[in-house]
Scaffold this motif. Structure first.
Motif, PDB file in Angstrom:
ATOM      1  N   CYS A  32       0.834  -1.202   0.000  1.00 29.24           N
ATOM      2  CA  CYS A  32       0.000   0.000   0.000  1.00 29.24           C
ATOM      3  C   CYS A  32       0.870   1.254   0.000  1.00 29.24           C
ATOM      4  CB  CYS A  32      -0.916   0.005   1.216  1.00 29.24           C
ATOM      5  SG  CYS A  32      -2.181  -1.274   1.216  1.00 29.24           S
ATOM      6  N   THR A  33       1.932   1.253   0.802  1.00 28.57           N
ATOM      7  CA  THR A  33       2.819   2.409   0.861  1.00 28.57           C
ATOM      8  C   THR A  33       3.515   2.642  -0.467  1.00 28.57           C
ATOM      9  OG1 THR A  33       3.214   1.944   3.214  1.00 28.57           O
ATOM     10  CG2 THR A  33       4.749   3.434   2.120  1.00 28.57           C
ATOM     11  N   MET A  34       3.998   1.576  -1.094  1.00 28.47           N
ATOM     12  CA  MET A  34       4.670   1.700  -2.381  1.00 28.47           C
ATOM     13  C   MET A  34       3.733   2.275  -3.433  1.00 28.47           C
ATOM     14  SD  MET A  34       6.498  -1.246  -4.724  1.00 28.47           S
ATOM     15  CE  MET A  34       7.936  -1.379  -3.673  1.00 28.47           C
ATOM     16  N   ARG A  35       2.484   1.800  -3.424  1.00 27.66           N
ATOM     17  CA  ARG A  35       1.534   2.289  -4.405  1.00 27.66           C
ATOM     18  C   ARG A  35       1.215   3.773  -4.179  1.00 27.66           C
ATOM     19  NH1 ARG A  35       0.418   2.409  -9.379  1.00 27.66           N
ATOM     20  NH2 ARG A  35      -1.541   3.486  -9.712  1.00 27.66           N
ATOM     21  N   CYS A  36       1.121   4.167  -2.897  1.00 30.40           N
ATOM     22  CA  CYS A  36       0.832   5.563  -2.599  1.00 30.40           C
ATOM     23  C   CYS A  36       1.982   6.480  -3.003  1.00 30.40           C
ATOM     24  CB  CYS A  36       0.537   5.728  -1.110  1.00 30.40           C
ATOM     25  SG  CYS A  36      -1.038   5.012  -0.590  1.00 30.40           S
ATOM     26  N   LEU A  37       3.200   5.970  -3.000  1.00 31.71           N
ATOM     27  CA  LEU A  37       4.334   6.765  -3.427  1.00 31.71           C
ATOM     28  C   LEU A  37       4.371   6.954  -4.937  1.00 31.71           C
ATOM     29  CD1 LEU A  37       7.130   5.234  -1.171  1.00 31.71           C
ATOM     30  CD2 LEU A  37       6.190   7.531  -1.012  1.00 31.71           C
ATOM     31  N   ARG A  38       3.651   6.100  -5.680  1.00 32.56           N
ATOM     32  CA  ARG A  38       3.700   6.144  -7.142  1.00 32.56           C
ATOM     33  C   ARG A  38       2.482   6.821  -7.759  1.00 32.56           C
ATOM     34  NH1 ARG A  38       8.211   4.882  -5.729  1.00 32.56           N
ATOM     35  NH2 ARG A  38       9.158   2.827  -5.986  1.00 32.56           N
ATOM     36  N   LEU A  93      -0.273   3.384  15.910  1.00 32.93           N
ATOM     37  CA  LEU A  93      -0.149   4.840  15.813  1.00 32.93           C
ATOM     38  C   LEU A  93       1.292   5.259  15.510  1.00 32.93           C
ATOM     39  CD1 LEU A  93      -2.450   6.060  18.732  1.00 32.93           C
ATOM     40  CD2 LEU A  93      -2.919   6.113  16.274  1.00 32.93           C
ATOM     41  N   MET A  94       2.254   4.642  16.172  1.00 29.12           N
ATOM     42  CA  MET A  94       3.646   5.010  15.940  1.00 29.12           C
ATOM     43  C   MET A  94       4.103   4.583  14.552  1.00 29.12           C
ATOM     44  SD  MET A  94       5.642   4.496  19.561  1.00 29.12           S
ATOM     45  CE  MET A  94       7.099   5.242  18.846  1.00 29.12           C
ATOM     46  N   VAL A  95       3.731   3.384  14.142  1.00 27.38           N
ATOM     47  CA  VAL A  95       4.072   2.941  12.784  1.00 27.38           C
ATOM     48  C   VAL A  95       3.415   3.869  11.764  1.00 27.38           C
ATOM     49  CG1 VAL A  95       3.776   1.077  11.105  1.00 27.38           C
ATOM     50  CG2 VAL A  95       4.481   0.543  13.440  1.00 27.38           C
ATOM     51  N   GLY A  96       2.177   4.300  12.047  1.00 29.46           N
ATOM     52  CA  GLY A  96       1.488   5.203  11.142  1.00 29.46           C
ATOM     53  C   GLY A  96       2.217   6.524  10.969  1.00 29.46           C
ATOM     54  N   VAL A  97       2.758   7.065  12.051  1.00 24.49           N
ATOM     55  CA  VAL A  97       3.521   8.318  11.948  1.00 24.49           C
ATOM     56  C   VAL A  97       4.715   8.132  11.017  1.00 24.49           C
ATOM     57  CG1 VAL A  97       4.930   9.979  13.226  1.00 24.49           C
ATOM     58  CG2 VAL A  97       2.787   9.158  14.211  1.00 24.49           C
ATOM     59  N   GLY A  98       5.443   7.025  11.198  1.00 27.20           N
ATOM     60  CA  GLY A  98       6.591   6.766  10.330  1.00 27.20           C
ATOM     61  C   GLY A  98       6.195   6.574   8.883  1.00 27.20           C
ATOM     62  N   PHE A 100       3.504   7.731   7.312  1.00 26.78           N
ATOM     63  CA  PHE A 100       3.034   8.980   6.717  1.00 26.78           C
ATOM     64  C   PHE A 100       4.198   9.917   6.402  1.00 26.78           C
ATOM     65  CE2 PHE A 100      -1.206   7.694   7.527  1.00 26.78           C
ATOM     66  CZ  PHE A 100      -2.036   8.550   6.803  1.00 26.78           C
ATOM     67  N   ILE A 101       5.211   9.926   7.243  1.00 28.13           N
ATOM     68  CA  ILE A 101       6.386  10.759   6.943  1.00 28.13           C
ATOM     69  C   ILE A 101       7.041  10.296   5.649  1.00 28.13           C
ATOM     70  CG2 ILE A 101       8.725  11.329   7.702  1.00 28.13           C
ATOM     71  CD1 ILE A 101       7.692  11.347  10.561  1.00 28.13           C
ATOM     72  N   VAL A 102       7.216   8.992   5.508  1.00 33.09           N
ATOM     73  CA  VAL A 102       7.815   8.458   4.287  1.00 33.09           C
ATOM     74  C   VAL A 102       6.881   8.667   3.095  1.00 33.09           C
ATOM     75  CG1 VAL A 102       8.596   6.337   3.151  1.00 33.09           C
ATOM     76  CG2 VAL A 102       9.222   6.781   5.520  1.00 33.09           C
ATOM     77  N   GLY A 103       5.574   8.514   3.309  1.00 33.38           N
ATOM     78  CA  GLY A 103       4.630   8.642   2.220  1.00 33.38           C
ATOM     79  C   GLY A 103       4.576  10.036   1.622  1.00 33.38           C
ATOM     80  N   TYR A 104       4.813  11.070   2.435  1.00 32.70           N
ATOM     81  CA  TYR A 104       4.700  12.434   1.946  1.00 32.70           C
ATOM     82  C   TYR A 104       6.043  13.143   1.771  1.00 32.70           C
ATOM     83  CZ  TYR A 104      -0.361  12.504   2.383  1.00 32.70           C
ATOM     84  OH  TYR A 104      -1.699  12.252   2.202  1.00 32.70           O
ATOM     85  N   GLY A 115      11.328   8.549   9.333  1.00 31.79           N
ATOM     86  CA  GLY A 115      10.225   7.598   9.250  1.00 31.79           C
ATOM     87  C   GLY A 115      10.639   6.195   9.640  1.00 31.79           C
ATOM     88  N   GLY A 116      11.829   5.752   9.197  1.00 28.67           N
ATOM     89  CA  GLY A 116      12.309   4.421   9.575  1.00 28.67           C
ATOM     90  C   GLY A 116      12.579   4.304  11.059  1.00 28.67           C
ATOM     91  N   THR A 117      13.124   5.362  11.655  1.00 24.54           N
ATOM     92  CA  THR A 117      13.398   5.338  13.095  1.00 24.54           C
ATOM     93  C   THR A 117      12.105   5.244  13.896  1.00 24.54           C
ATOM     94  OG1 THR A 117      15.417   6.638  12.772  1.00 24.54           O
ATOM     95  CG2 THR A 117      14.465   6.597  14.993  1.00 24.54           C
ATOM     96  N   ILE A 118      11.117   6.049  13.525  1.00 20.97           N
ATOM     97  CA  ILE A 118       9.846   6.023  14.258  1.00 20.97           C
ATOM     98  C   ILE A 118       9.142   4.682  14.065  1.00 20.97           C
ATOM     99  CG2 ILE A 118       7.559   7.080  14.428  1.00 20.97           C
ATOM    100  CD1 ILE A 118       8.827   9.733  13.708  1.00 20.97           C
TER     101      ILE A 118
END
Length: 296
Positions: A32-38, A93-98, A100-104, A115-118
């Motif tokens: 899902c994340t990969m698709r959102c980045l594209r 919630l914490m994974v979501g923060v990471g 979303f940072i990578v996604g945007y 994002g990876g650290t969080i």
């Protein structure tokens, strides 16, 4: 006295199943994340949220499948239900923060590192909050600090590596490799953290005050399992999430000559030359538009 810990009471069954569940949740979430980045489609926030929930549910399910193989020989092990489910919410919630940072902000190395650290800290928080719900009557648990730090470091490095693969690579093989890395990150973090556990027993006559792991297993896993099933259906139904290509086009390379599909570029034809009364040839000057009132 020190309690005798066995983290593999069912042999290799629990580690293997736990790893597979972590990989499943990671595969769905990273896809899902990969698709959102594209893509720039309107559902990007929803896709990132689905990805974060899939990763968090997979890692949480992995943790408690692995914990079914954890026993203390001298005393029964129980769990507090509220703390156990709180670890799921906080972890997602914490994974979501990471995510979303990578996604945007995936184009910047700092965003990827943050994002990876969080995300890795989300794995660790989920694990240690879940362990805080463990109950031993007449006993307590402490941890080796160095091993705890190592477990957190494993989670952060591997989660960052998995997100880097998602950002920098395309296609099914890239998402598969990223899911295996993230599955290994969460599972490796779990068993490294469990190696830091020391149990001290004072009185083994009583029973654990929480619920047994085997009693919590079915109600705990039904919710995440159903969610992962629905997320799998969502990924399969949307072919763009599966193929990673299709209707999207890279920026600046859309269908038409102007960069917009189906809209051809306007051709500009040069105005014919003319001869002035002296017989010299000159290019016809472009027609000037009337002055704009705003220019005055």
């Amino acid at each position: 006295m020190r309690g005798t810990i066995d983290g593999f009471s069912y042999g290799l069954v629990t580690p293997v199943v736990a790893f597979l569940m972590a990989c499943l949740g990671s595969a769905l979430g990273l896809r899902c994340t990969m698709r959102c980045l594209r893509t720039r489609r309107a559902w990007k926030p929803g896709g990132l949220a689905l990805g974060a929930a899939s990763i968090g549910s997979g890692v949480w399910t992995m943790h408690f499948i692995a914990m079914t193989g954890f026993v203390v020989i001298e005393a029964p092990v129980g769990y507090d239900r509220l703390t156990t489910f709180a670890s799921l919410v906080v972890g997602i919630l914490m994974v979501g923060v990471g995510i979303f940072i990578v996604g945007y902000r995936a184009s910047t190395p700092m965003a990827l590192l943050t994002g990876g650290t969080i995300t890795g800290l989300g794995f660790a928080t989920m694990h240690y909050l879940g362990m805080a719900g463990l109950r031993l009557d007449g006993g307590n648990i402490d941890y080796d600090t160095v091993t705890v730090a190592l477990s957190v470091l494993i989670a952060v490095i591997a989660a960052t590596g998995a997100l880097w693969v998602v950002v920098s690579r395309r296609g099914f093989l890239a998402s598969l490799a990223a899911s295996l890395i993230m599955g290994a990150a969460s599972t490796g973090m779990h068993y490294t953290a469990m190696a830091a556990v020391h149990v001290h027993l004072e009185d083994t006559a009583g029973l654990a005050t929480g619920e047994r792991a085997t009693e919590l297993l079915v109600p705990m896993l039904i919710g995440p399992a159903v969610f992962l099933l629905l997320a799998s259906v969502a990924v399969v139904v949307d072919p763009l999430l599966v193929t990673g290509g299709g209707r999207e086009r890279p920026t600046g390379s859309a269908g038409g000559p102007c960069g917009h599909s189906g809209v051809p570029a306007q051709r500009i034809r040069p105005r014919p030359a003319y001869r002035d009364p002296a017989g010299r040839t000159a290019a016809r000057s472009p027609r000037r538009s009337p002055p704009d009132l705003h220019d005055w």
